[in-house]
Design an enzyme around this catalytic site. Sequence first.
Site, PDB file in Angstrom:
ATOM      1  CB  SER A 177      39.296  36.425  39.510  1.00  0.00           C
ATOM      2  OG  SER A 177      40.039  37.539  39.097  1.00  0.00           O
ATOM      3  CG  ASP A 428      37.101  42.931  43.579  1.00  0.00           C
ATOM      4  OD1 ASP A 428      38.254  43.325  43.302  1.00  0.00           O
ATOM      5  OD2 ASP A 428      36.562  41.949  43.027  1.00  0.00           O
ATOM      6  CG  HIS A 453      39.373  39.806  43.567  1.00  0.00           C
ATOM      7  ND1 HIS A 453      38.457  40.245  42.630  1.00  0.00           N
ATOM      8  CD2 HIS A 453      40.231  38.999  42.881  1.00  0.00           C
ATOM      9  CE1 HIS A 453      38.768  39.734  41.444  1.00  0.00           C
ATOM     10  NE2 HIS A 453      39.828  38.974  41.569  1.00  0.00           N
TER      11      HIS A 453
END
Lengths: 494, 494
Positions: A177, A428, A453
């Site tokens: 991320s 995601d 994710h």
Amino acid sequence: MGCRALLLLPFLSLGAATTIRSRSETLSSLSLPTNPTPDPAVAYSYSVLYFEQKVDHFGFSDSRTFKQRYLKADKHWKRDGGSILFYTGNEGDIVWFCNNTGFMWDVAEDMKAMLIFAEHRYYGESLPFGEDTFKDSQHLNFLTSEQALADFAELIRHLKGTIPGAEGQPVIAIGGSYGGMLAAWFRMKYPHIVVGALAASAPIWQFEDLTPCGMFMKIVTEDFRKSGPHCSESIHGSWNAINRLSRTESGLNWLTETLHLCSPLTSGDIPNLKEWMAETWVNLAMVDYPYEANFLQPLPAWPIKVVCQYLENSNVSDTVLLQNIFQALNIYYNYSGQAKCLNISQTATSRLGSMGWSYQSCTEMVMPFCTNGVDDMFEPYLWDLEKFSNECFQQWGVKPQPHWITTLYGGKNISSHTNIIFSNGDLDPWSGGGVNKDISDTLVAVYIPQAAHHLDLRANTAFDPSAVLSSRLLEVKYMKTWIEDFYRNAKWQP
Amino acid sequence: MGCRALLLLPFLSLGAATTIRSRSETLSSLSLPTNPTPDPAVAYSYSVLYFEQKVDHFGFSDSRTFKQRYLKADKHWKRDGGSILFYTGNEGDIVWFCNNTGFMWDVAEDMKAMLIFAEHRYYGESLPFGEDTFKDSQHLNFLTSEQALADFAELIRHLKGTIPGAEGQPVIAIGGSYGGMLAAWFRMKYPHIVVGALAASAPIWQFEDLTPCGMFMKIVTEDFRKSGPHCSESIHGSWNAINRLSRTESGLNWLTETLHLCSPLTSGDIPNLKEWMAETWVNLAMVDYPYEANFLQPLPAWPIKVVCQYLENSNVSDTVLLQNIFQALNIYYNYSGQAKCLNISQTATSRLGSMGWSYQSCTEMVMPFCTNGVDDMFEPYLWDLEKFSNECFQQWGVKPQPHWITTLYGGKNISSHTNIIFSNGDLDPWSGGGVNKDISDTLVAVYIPQAAHHLDLRANTAFDPSAVLSSRLLEVKYMKTWIEDFYRNAKWQP
């Protein structure tokens, strides 16, 4: 005003939302909490260490320092032919990232690797000014990605200078991320320090106009569309159903009761209600993992499929639709069966640094989001930079510089770099702003079907789809190539 | 204390010397003044423009801005297939660099190039805080190479966004000396903005222990050794001759008279006298150009050869030796025959920003120098970082961070970068800290025999050795390759 609710949704990152919502500490973040696997066999073992960093790497008049926390695990590390896997910490407590990045623990032995997890400044315990850290824009001035990368560079220099045997070893940056963005940027800016980077679910193109602003919510919608008949249509219809029902006092009461809300709704709460619901769907899209787990909330395996079982009928009355919506929400908020009521000021537990991310969203990390209600299941919302900027100024006394990140890190023009793996899962929503196609032989995309994710950074489990398992193997293969290249080149140097 | 004099010498860059000497504005700098060719046929024509820059690119709490000056010449620029040559300004007035970088003007037509000369912040007219710019460390806090590179990046973004036709064109960074370091670092850190860099006489390895600290003065010595019999021996012998003569009052008077000094020497002046002399030899080594020119001082062609004609006898009495030394100095300080006396507080005219460079030397640009009197013709001097650091703190209230530049820019570990030409002349003492061998196919060294400090960036003249002319052609060839690659790749993009 339905728009107001949706205004916030796309800002998954806590911070941006914080500029508008007062209940900042409860919002979800770009970085998912990735809790341990369903049945963690062992607790991870590491040392907790601290390294003194300059508060300002880019100026000399300020000589203040702070303690950056980092974790070290060297059980499997080999001085001969080993490597260093360096987690570029993102917006939260590094212990939490450490415990939830099972991939690094799984590959440590095979790669003879020392694991380092470096906490990002202004998060967890690495607060430059203690209680005053978030006091005002003066104290927040040193919260930037550049300073964080410089921290990582200095820390690695320190480790190599103090751990016998570490100096001659290759370091690989790994992150997910925002941490994945940092891993990629770290390789771009400090290629002399890391031989490569694994950037998992890193939306490095979620800036300016590099990605259509509607992409994120379109992917969220697609996740629901694929997970059950009429599922996204039901959610799409729910907004107007709420709008209609909330016009009367009795409708508001009915909604409060039907949704099992903890506090009675007023008409002023409606934007927040819709925002909270939309955030719930977004969170589900991020954590749509193949196994039961306790993340933001305890959830079943493939939670969107479970949610969508309640939303198969979209062509129903407003009241039936919202009763169904409640059942869906109840999966997210009450899978354990413990919740007495639902609280629209909470969408997730927060182990993340909401204040810090709010500031970052208002300065460098400006990510435009929008919806149109046609390509997605949400109410239409236009991206309005000026409005956003004003809200940031009100909140933090700073104005966003939306073009700075692309000026600094290159936007889509990054082909001169090497040795970065960009991994993304098709489920995601952040994959929309990610790199999903190879840019060159050494800037490669690993696009993972059936993955949410940064699932690839989590520990191997029997529940992982085979594509996830093979993606992890591919990532290891690339990393081993970088390590081999490093040692081969080292041999030829004097 | 002979040591004290030599302490300063190696800090060619004004700034470092300033920390010790009060007569800061008179010292020479890393960047040579490269005045027009002996007979400049045309005056260069350009527009003077200003661009508003953030004072702090790396923080958001400070919203102050300043005007960065830049020069633009687009007479030969072609919108179709053209290029942009961008001079990464260094520690001085950009007009002066512009007028003395004839190479760019010479190649503009052939490369269909727009020329941009960007002034470095804190120099020339680009002073962030006007009169207060050098007031204290708070005001100087934004004087770093990182901020300067960010200025360049923002300026290029601005130019591409505002000049029709510029957006789709390749930009090449060009600079000499510190400006050459900036050009190289700019390509390393912003490869998405410049397709390549010509880094002329850029001593990017003159940091920490990357280059032996004695290398610089060894090359100075070698220049004198090669330029006449016993020349370096004469200078080597002069220090002790001065030490002996200066022990008595009559000796001091004799020295004052023989050296034609403007002010009577006291014993306390001896360190400064020797420092001034050593600086003179260093300056001569930098400007040992093949044609008559007016740089730091008006000088004949190959000035060291001329100087050395007076220093052929080293085995003479102290008084004869120093009479000869005077003749040598007189070439440097009185070639025009106008000087009535020699002033040991001046070694050169200064168009450079002495204050700024002093600060930079005391923060990032920490270059260790030393002499041993065996491999060089100077009195022995040890590099003493602690002492230097204390002097910096006294002068500027800041402490040097000698390892930061290598942490940031990679030291010798830069092989992952591409498209940088490192050119160096064998006569240039700064070549010792430069890149003199190819690192890869695209990180190439152009080593130029018979060339002093960035002679290749000067205009073509009939006096240039053929090696210099061919080096310029080679540089153009490399740059054209980058431009062709850029256009070829652009074609394949959507």
